[in-house]
Design a protein around this motif. Structure first.
Motif, PDB file in Angstrom:
ATOM      1  N   ILE A   1      -0.957  11.247   0.269  1.00 13.34           N
ATOM      2  CA  ILE A   1      -1.421   9.859   0.183  1.00 13.34           C
ATOM      3  C   ILE A   1      -2.429   9.792  -0.954  1.00 13.34           C
ATOM      4  CG2 ILE A   1      -2.707   8.019   1.337  1.00 13.34           C
ATOM      5  CD1 ILE A   1      -1.595   9.004   3.990  1.00 13.34           C
ATOM      6  N   ASP A   2      -2.101   9.019  -2.005  1.00 15.10           N
ATOM      7  CA  ASP A   2      -3.015   8.945  -3.145  1.00 15.10           C
ATOM      8  C   ASP A   2      -3.870   7.680  -3.074  1.00 15.10           C
ATOM      9  OD1 ASP A   2      -1.559   6.750  -4.245  1.00 15.10           O
ATOM     10  OD2 ASP A   2      -0.174   8.141  -5.207  1.00 15.10           O
ATOM     11  N   MET A   3      -4.719   7.506  -4.061  1.00 12.60           N
ATOM     12  CA  MET A   3      -5.683   6.406  -4.050  1.00 12.60           C
ATOM     13  C   MET A   3      -5.026   5.035  -4.199  1.00 12.60           C
ATOM     14  SD  MET A   3      -8.540   7.826  -3.464  1.00 12.60           S
ATOM     15  CE  MET A   3      -9.462   9.359  -3.629  1.00 12.60           C
ATOM     16  N   ASN A   4      -3.793   4.997  -4.696  1.00 11.27           N
ATOM     17  CA  ASN A   4      -3.112   3.721  -4.913  1.00 11.27           C
ATOM     18  C   ASN A   4      -2.280   3.271  -3.722  1.00 11.27           C
ATOM     19  OD1 ASN A   4      -4.053   3.499  -7.653  1.00 11.27           O
ATOM     20  ND2 ASN A   4      -2.533   5.049  -8.227  1.00 11.27           N
ATOM     21  N   ASP A   5      -2.137   4.135  -2.719  1.00  8.73           N
ATOM     22  CA  ASP A   5      -1.330   3.791  -1.544  1.00  8.73           C
ATOM     23  C   ASP A   5      -2.033   2.760  -0.673  1.00  8.73           C
ATOM     24  OD1 ASP A   5       1.030   5.299  -1.844  1.00  8.73           O
ATOM     25  OD2 ASP A   5      -0.007   7.114  -1.196  1.00  8.73           O
ATOM     26  N   GLU A   6      -1.251   1.838  -0.105  1.00  4.05           N
ATOM     27  CA  GLU A   6      -1.785   0.882   0.857  1.00  4.05           C
ATOM     28  C   GLU A   6      -2.029   1.647   2.152  1.00  4.05           C
ATOM     29  OE1 GLU A   6      -2.656  -1.769   3.696  1.00  4.05           O
ATOM     30  OE2 GLU A   6      -0.681  -0.825   3.865  1.00  4.05           O
ATOM     31  N   PRO A   7      -3.262   1.662   2.642  1.00  2.00           N
ATOM     32  CA  PRO A   7      -3.661   2.559   3.733  1.00  2.00           C
ATOM     33  C   PRO A   7      -2.777   2.581   4.965  1.00  2.00           C
ATOM     34  CG  PRO A   7      -5.590   1.516   2.811  1.00  2.00           C
ATOM     35  CD  PRO A   7      -4.407   0.881   2.152  1.00  2.00           C
ATOM     36  N   VAL A   8      -2.582   1.452   5.623  1.00  6.97           N
ATOM     37  CA  VAL A   8      -1.836   1.438   6.881  1.00  6.97           C
ATOM     38  C   VAL A   8      -0.375   1.809   6.663  1.00  6.97           C
ATOM     39  CG1 VAL A   8      -1.118   0.032   8.847  1.00  6.97           C
ATOM     40  CG2 VAL A   8      -3.423  -0.231   7.905  1.00  6.97           C
ATOM     41  N   LYS A   9       0.231   1.267   5.610  1.00 10.06           N
ATOM     42  CA  LYS A   9       1.631   1.598   5.305  1.00 10.06           C
ATOM     43  C   LYS A   9       1.781   3.091   5.026  1.00 10.06           C
ATOM     44  CE  LYS A   9       3.182  -2.860   3.418  1.00 10.06           C
ATOM     45  NZ  LYS A   9       3.666  -3.548   2.197  1.00 10.06           N
ATOM     46  N   ALA A  10       0.817   3.634   4.312  1.00  9.84           N
ATOM     47  CA  ALA A  10       0.888   5.053   3.932  1.00  9.84           C
ATOM     48  C   ALA A  10       0.854   5.970   5.146  1.00  9.84           C
ATOM     49  CB  ALA A  10      -0.252   5.395   2.978  1.00  9.84           C
ATOM     50  N   ILE A  11      -0.060   5.703   6.090  1.00  2.90           N
ATOM     51  CA  ILE A  11      -0.147   6.620   7.234  1.00  2.90           C
ATOM     52  C   ILE A  11       1.046   6.455   8.183  1.00  2.90           C
ATOM     53  CG2 ILE A  11      -2.657   6.719   7.090  1.00  2.90           C
ATOM     54  CD1 ILE A  11      -2.739   4.994   9.648  1.00  2.90           C
ATOM     55  N   ARG A  12       1.716   5.310   8.123  1.00  4.21           N
ATOM     56  CA  ARG A  12       2.894   5.106   8.963  1.00  4.21           C
ATOM     57  C   ARG A  12       4.162   5.681   8.342  1.00  4.21           C
ATOM     58  NH1 ARG A  12       1.556  -1.116  10.979  1.00  4.21           N
ATOM     59  NH2 ARG A  12       0.175  -0.497  12.704  1.00  4.21           N
ATOM     60  N   ARG A  13       4.216   5.700   7.017  1.00  4.59           N
ATOM     61  CA  ARG A  13       5.420   6.159   6.329  1.00  4.59           C
ATOM     62  C   ARG A  13       5.350   7.631   5.930  1.00  4.59           C
ATOM     63  NH1 ARG A  13       6.403   0.973   2.235  1.00  4.59           N
ATOM     64  NH2 ARG A  13       6.916  -0.566   3.869  1.00  4.59           N
ATOM     65  N   LYS A  14       4.169   8.087   5.574  1.00  6.05           N
ATOM     66  CA  LYS A  14       4.035   9.467   5.096  1.00  6.05           C
ATOM     67  C   LYS A  14       3.530  10.368   6.227  1.00  6.05           C
ATOM     68  CE  LYS A  14       3.336   8.299   0.217  1.00  6.05           C
ATOM     69  NZ  LYS A  14       2.494   8.493  -0.981  1.00  6.05           N
ATOM     70  N   LYS A  15       4.404  10.601   7.182  1.00  2.73           N
ATOM     71  CA  LYS A  15       4.038  11.370   8.376  1.00  2.73           C
ATOM     72  C   LYS A  15       3.730  12.834   8.065  1.00  2.73           C
ATOM     73  CE  LYS A  15       4.727   7.979  11.339  1.00  2.73           C
ATOM     74  NZ  LYS A  15       3.592   7.357  12.062  1.00  2.73           N
ATOM     75  N   ASP A  16       4.282  13.349   6.960  1.00  2.53           N
ATOM     76  CA  ASP A  16       4.048  14.760   6.632  1.00  2.53           C
ATOM     77  C   ASP A  16       3.023  14.908   5.505  1.00  2.53           C
ATOM     78  OD1 ASP A  16       4.634  17.477   7.286  1.00  2.53           O
ATOM     79  OD2 ASP A  16       5.725  17.660   5.383  1.00  2.53           O
ATOM     80  N   SER A  17       2.194  13.884   5.338  1.00  3.13           N
ATOM     81  CA  SER A  17       1.118  13.988   4.345  1.00  3.13           C
ATOM     82  C   SER A  17      -0.019  14.838   4.915  1.00  3.13           C
ATOM     83  CB  SER A  17       0.587  12.594   3.990  1.00  3.13           C
ATOM     84  OG  SER A  17       0.019  11.981   5.131  1.00  3.13           O
TER      85      SER A  17
END
Length: 337
Positions: free
Chosen positions: A61-77
């Motif tokens: 998850i980088d600085m440009n990711d939308e927070p809530v969407k990122a944690i829901r989509r990038k489960k293996d981050s």
């Protein structure tokens, strides 16, 4: 004690994160460091040992990711996996230098808030620039744009427990950030919050405090709504950076006499810069979650990482979260009765 570390979060990750962990792992033998991230990159910097474990992840998850969407989509981050470890009871605290919004969302949606806490707040520690030194805590420094009076009252309680447990202040002075020190001054929010905090005899409430007095050590914990707190935090950080830059520029442009004077004052200037640096106070803590969730600046170096781990160690060792949870539950029970 087990700390789940987002090894890939931050401007200089994983290098600065791992270097800070290496230093801390030698001192804190009672901590198990769980590093989440690209195993190949991490293993180039540190190998697994008795108190360091590496968990490979495939997403970031980088600085440009939308927070809530990122944690829901990038489960293996690295961030989500570290947060999930805390939720599952496999780790006791979460630490990251990455995307602030994503860390706050992970703290709220994955780790979860303490029952009875309306809105967890972000606590930052800033230096006091008086001769006696010291520091003060600012809460909320940016987790919430809007707050209610009862939430500011909870921040006063959270700040009190943090100052007692982590900073060792027996009876911390709590102040409410306002546009004047008089009790009748302020907005509807601060007037209501003032009444609630003042009514609690367990809180050493010093009343309203103004932003101009914060760096002079007017109190140990400053309570504010998240919008105002964040504005004050950035103003202080920006002013400190500008002041140091202006001082250096003035010395360089003052000719030979200025340069010689600067050389003579160099030890004192270094001491001044050290006093203005917040690195030794660790990261910002999301207070009100079931386990410690801590955020260090994205540009943190290994020294800041080390001090942040030291800060988390103190939170876990003193069971600060457990003490506050019992207090909230006790208060909730008495209110029902």
């Amino acid at each position: 004690m087990r700390i789940a570390v987002d090894a890939m979060g931050g401007d200089f990750a994983p290098k600065s994160v791992v270097e800070g962990v290496k230093r801390a792992s030698k001192e804190f033998k009672d901590i198990e460091f769980q590093l989440y991230g690209d195993k190949n990159q991490i293993e180039e910097l540190i190998s697994e040992s008795n108190n360091v474990k590496i968990f490979h992840t495939t997403e970031l998850i980088d600085m440009n990711d939308e927070p809530v969407k990122a944690i829901r989509r990038k489960k293996d981050s690295s961030l989500v996996r570290a947060a999930q470890a805390v939720k599952d009871g496999e780790a006791d605290a979460l630490f990251s230098c990455g995307n602030t919004g994503a860390l706050l969302a992970s703290g709220l949606l994955i780790v979860g808030r303490i029952k009875g806490v309306a809105r967890p707040g972000l606590l930052s520690t800033l230096p006091v620039l008086s001769d006696n030194g010291g520091a003060f805590n600012l809460l909320d420094s940016g987790a919430n744009a809007d707050n209610k009076a009862d939430q500011l009252y909870q921040y006063a309680l959270l700040g009190k427990y943090y100052a007692q447990s982590v900073r060792g202040i027996e009876n911390p002075r709590i102040g409410l950030l306002n546009n004047g020190t008089e009790p009748h001054k302020g907005s509807k929010l601060t007037l209501e919050a003032h009444q609630l905090i003042a009514a609690d005899e367990s809180i050493n409430f010093v009343g309203n405090v103004e932003s101009k007095d914060l760096l002079n050590g007017v109190c140990d914990v400053v309570v504010a709504d998240g919008f105002t707190g964040n504005a004050v935090l950035k103003a202080i950080e920006g002013t400190a950076k500008t002041a140091m830059g202006l001082l250096k520029s003035t010395v360089k442009n003052s000719g030979i006499r200025g340069i010689l004077g600067g050389l003579l004052l160099k030890p004192s200037l270094k001491k001044m810069a050290s006093k203005m640096s917040a690195a030794q106070y660790g990261g910002a803590v999301l207070l009100g979650t079931k386990s410690p969730v801590v955020k260090a600046h994205g540009a943190s170096d290994s020294e800041t990482i080390y001090y942040t781990i030291k800060q988390i160690h103190e939170m876990l060792e003193t069971d600060m979260i457990g003490k506050f949870t019992k207090s909230i539950q006790s208060e909730s029970k008495s209110n029902k009765e």
